[in-house]
Design an enzyme around this catalytic site. Structure first.
Site, PDB file in Angstrom:
ATOM      1  N   SER A  43       0.023   4.669   4.131  1.00 29.93           N
ATOM      2  CA  SER A  43       1.015   4.183   3.042  1.00 29.93           C
ATOM      3  C   SER A  43       2.148   5.278   3.154  1.00 29.93           C
ATOM      4  O   SER A  43       2.011   6.315   3.729  1.00 29.93           O
ATOM      5  CB  SER A  43       0.382   4.729   1.535  1.00 29.93           C
ATOM      6  OG  SER A  43       1.289   4.455   0.742  1.00 29.93           O
ATOM      7  N   TYR A  74      -4.075  10.896  -3.320  1.00 39.85           N
ATOM      8  CA  TYR A  74      -3.666   9.520  -2.672  1.00 39.85           C
ATOM      9  C   TYR A  74      -2.873   9.997  -1.779  1.00 39.85           C
ATOM     10  O   TYR A  74      -2.945   9.476  -0.307  1.00 39.85           O
ATOM     11  CB  TYR A  74      -3.173   8.379  -3.575  1.00 39.85           C
ATOM     12  CG  TYR A  74      -2.978   7.330  -2.936  1.00 39.85           C
ATOM     13  CD1 TYR A  74      -4.006   6.349  -2.676  1.00 39.85           C
ATOM     14  CD2 TYR A  74      -1.625   6.775  -2.471  1.00 39.85           C
ATOM     15  CE1 TYR A  74      -3.720   4.971  -1.985  1.00 39.85           C
ATOM     16  CE2 TYR A  74      -1.373   5.438  -1.825  1.00 39.85           C
ATOM     17  CZ  TYR A  74      -2.513   4.705  -1.787  1.00 39.85           C
ATOM     18  OH  TYR A  74      -2.297   3.408  -1.071  1.00 39.85           O
TER      19      TYR A  74
HETATM   20  N1  LIG Z   1      -1.101  -2.480  -2.209  1.00 44.31           N
HETATM   21  C1  LIG Z   1      -0.297  -1.637  -1.931  1.00 44.31           C
HETATM   22  O1  LIG Z   1       0.937  -1.452  -2.527  1.00 44.31           O
HETATM   23  C2  LIG Z   1      -0.532  -0.768  -1.181  1.00 44.31           C
HETATM   24  C3  LIG Z   1       0.397   0.115  -0.473  1.00 44.31           C
HETATM   25  C4  LIG Z   1       0.313   1.152   0.640  1.00 44.31           C
HETATM   26  C5  LIG Z   1      -1.055   1.140   1.284  1.00 44.31           C
HETATM   27  N2  LIG Z   1      -2.077   0.493   0.622  1.00 44.31           N
HETATM   28  C6  LIG Z   1      -3.519   0.403   1.156  1.00 44.31           C
HETATM   29  O2  LIG Z   1      -3.899  -0.860   1.668  1.00 44.31           O
HETATM   30  C7  LIG Z   1      -5.150  -0.917   1.708  1.00 44.31           C
HETATM   31  C8  LIG Z   1      -5.537  -2.071   0.909  1.00 44.31           C
HETATM   32  O3  LIG Z   1      -5.118  -2.051  -0.456  1.00 44.31           O
HETATM   33  P1  LIG Z   1      -5.022  -3.313  -1.325  1.00 44.31           P
HETATM   34  O4  LIG Z   1      -3.651  -2.962  -2.087  1.00 44.31           O
HETATM   35  O5  LIG Z   1      -5.012  -4.615  -0.667  1.00 44.31           O
HETATM   36  O6  LIG Z   1      -6.056  -3.104  -2.449  1.00 44.31           O
HETATM   37  P2  LIG Z   1      -7.257  -4.153  -2.954  1.00 44.31           P
HETATM   38  O7  LIG Z   1      -6.816  -5.330  -3.258  1.00 44.31           O
HETATM   39  O8  LIG Z   1      -7.794  -3.129  -4.141  1.00 44.31           O
HETATM   40  O9  LIG Z   1      -8.263  -4.100  -1.760  1.00 44.31           O
HETATM   41  C9  LIG Z   1      -9.206  -2.920  -1.485  1.00 44.31           C
HETATM   42  C10 LIG Z   1     -10.147  -3.413  -0.664  1.00 44.31           C
HETATM   43  O10 LIG Z   1     -11.194  -2.108  -0.237  1.00 44.31           O
HETATM   44  C11 LIG Z   1     -12.425  -2.477  -0.778  1.00 44.31           C
HETATM   45  N3  LIG Z   1     -13.152  -1.107  -0.785  1.00 44.31           N
HETATM   46  C12 LIG Z   1     -12.811  -0.099  -1.591  1.00 44.31           C
HETATM   47  N4  LIG Z   1     -13.505   0.664  -1.655  1.00 44.31           N
HETATM   48  C13 LIG Z   1     -14.577   0.605  -0.677  1.00 44.31           C
HETATM   49  C14 LIG Z   1     -15.434   1.158  -0.216  1.00 44.31           C
HETATM   50  N5  LIG Z   1     -15.885   2.193  -0.437  1.00 44.31           N
HETATM   51  N6  LIG Z   1     -16.224   0.549   0.937  1.00 44.31           N
HETATM   52  C15 LIG Z   1     -15.791  -0.638   1.231  1.00 44.31           C
HETATM   53  N7  LIG Z   1     -14.607  -1.286   0.700  1.00 44.31           N
HETATM   54  C16 LIG Z   1     -14.014  -0.750  -0.189  1.00 44.31           C
HETATM   55  C17 LIG Z   1     -12.202  -3.406  -1.920  1.00 44.31           C
HETATM   56  O11 LIG Z   1     -13.318  -4.051  -2.126  1.00 44.31           O
HETATM   57  P3  LIG Z   1     -14.622  -3.349  -3.318  1.00 44.31           P
HETATM   58  O12 LIG Z   1     -13.814  -2.784  -4.150  1.00 44.31           O
HETATM   59  O13 LIG Z   1     -15.417  -4.717  -3.324  1.00 44.31           O
HETATM   60  O14 LIG Z   1     -15.461  -2.411  -2.043  1.00 44.31           O
HETATM   61  C18 LIG Z   1     -11.277  -4.232  -1.547  1.00 44.31           C
HETATM   62  O15 LIG Z   1     -11.520  -5.467  -0.601  1.00 44.31           O
HETATM   63  C19 LIG Z   1      -5.686   0.166   0.908  1.00 44.31           C
HETATM   64  O16 LIG Z   1      -5.926   1.419   1.774  1.00 44.31           O
HETATM   65  C20 LIG Z   1      -4.362   0.770   0.456  1.00 44.31           C
HETATM   66  O17 LIG Z   1      -4.255   2.260   0.061  1.00 44.31           O
HETATM   67  C21 LIG Z   1      -1.743  -0.604  -0.414  1.00 44.31           C
END
Ligand SMILES: NC(=O)c1ccc[n+]([C@@H]2O[C@H](COP(=O)([O-])OP(=O)(O)OC[C@H]3O[C@@H](n4cnc5c(N)ncnc54)[C@H](OP(=O)(O)O)[C@@H]3O)[C@@H](O)[C@H]2O)c1
Length: 250
Positions: free
Chosen positions: A133, A146
């Site tokens: 990120s 984070y």
């Molecule tokens: N959205 C943003 O603005 C943004 C920006 C920068 C970086 N990111 C990064 O992008 C990645 C995806 O984020 P997102 O925004 O798409 O969030 P999201 O929609 O909340 O998706 C997160 C995914 O990770 C899974 N997950 C969480 N904890 C887990 C665990 N212990 N074991 C297995 N799966 C797990 C969740 O499923 P379950 O909860 O069912 O396990 C879900 O499939 C993350 O690493 C986040 O930090 C996001």
């Protein structure tokens, strides 16, 4: 040629958008999450090449078993995407929540890379990708776990890029700004340059296809974060506490 792609945290948000994009290209895609019922009920009908696994990425044995089941003959690409935030920003840290963030955001990447590494080394080909990120470039107020976890992922990838030179493996680190997903939908603060998840996933896929080492986007956020990163830290602290440290005082 069809590729074998495994995406951790591929049940919602960026991970599921990536899974759909790879599946639509005719690739076989494995996704995991702690609760695969979060996938749309009809995903199998629309994307028959997606296979889902109930896996917690902090459990390395579970993850290795899932990757082995999905790709017994070899894996082309793993995207260590699973991650969580800390929820609302707080001056007083919730240490249990901080530990959980590190376990998932850092431990989960290490476990994913471990599950893929030997398979890829045996074939002298493969691609390890981590979703970090822009938050990993600076210590954000009220969000230390984070920021710290994503900083660790950025440096882990930087080292692995050096260590895998000449092996046939590639390592890519992706640093998104704000993407509209269930993770950010919980945020109660402004999210400049927020991008729809399908657009974010398309840019990420393009960077992976081009085997970029570090991809920071969107470009506006790249400029902001690069400036904040390069500032003398006294200035950084002044700006952040003056303008952005809007967390509760408890
Ligand atoms: N959205 C943003 O603005 C943004 C920006 C920068 C970086 N990111 C990064 O992008 C990645 C995806 O984020 P997102 O925004 O798409 O969030 P999201 O929609 O909340 O998706 C997160 C995914 O990770 C899974 N997950 C969480 N904890 C887990 C665990 N212990 N074991 C297995 N799966 C797990 C969740 O499923 P379950 O909860 O069912 O396990 C879900 O499939 C993350 O690493 C986040 O930090 C996001």
């Amino acid at each position: 040629m069809s590729k074998k792609v495994f995406i951790t945290g591929g049940t919602t948000g960026i991970g599921f958008e990536l899974a759909k994009a790879y599946a639509l290209e005719g690739n076989e895609v494995g996704v995991c999450g702690r609760d695969i019922t979060k996938l749309p009920a009809d995903y199998k009908k629309s994307y028959p090449t997606i296979k889902a696994y109930n896996v917690d990425v902090t459990n390395s044995e579970q993850l290795i078993n899932a990757v082995n089941d999905f790709a017994p003959q070899g894996l082309d690409l793993i995207i260590a995407n699973a991650g969580i935030g800390v929820g609302s920003k707080k001056r007083i840290p919730d240490f249990a929540a901080q530990r959980k963030v590190f376990d998932i955001n850092v431990g989960g990447v290490i476990n994913a890379f471990e599950a893929a590494y030997e398979k890829m080394m045996n074939k002298k080909s493969g691609h390890l990708v981590a979703i970090a990120s822009v938050a990993g470039f600076v210590g954000l107020p009220g969000n230390g776990a984070y920021s710290g976890s994503k900083a660790a992922v950025i440096k882990l990838c930087e080292s692995m890029q050096l260590d895998t030179r000449g092996t046939g493996l590639n390592v890519t680190c992706i640093c998104p700004g704000f993407i509209d997903t269930p993770l950010t939908q919980k945020n109660d603060h402004p999210m400049p340059f927020l991008m729809p998840s399908h657009k974010g996933a398309s840019l990420i896929k393009n960077a992976i296809d081009n085997k970029e080492t570090l991809f920071i986007f969107p470009w506006q956020m790249k400029i902001v974060i690069t400036l904040l990163d390069k500032l003398p830290r006294a200035f950084y602290r002044m700006i952040m506490s003056f303008k952005f440290a809007n967390y509760s005082k408890e």
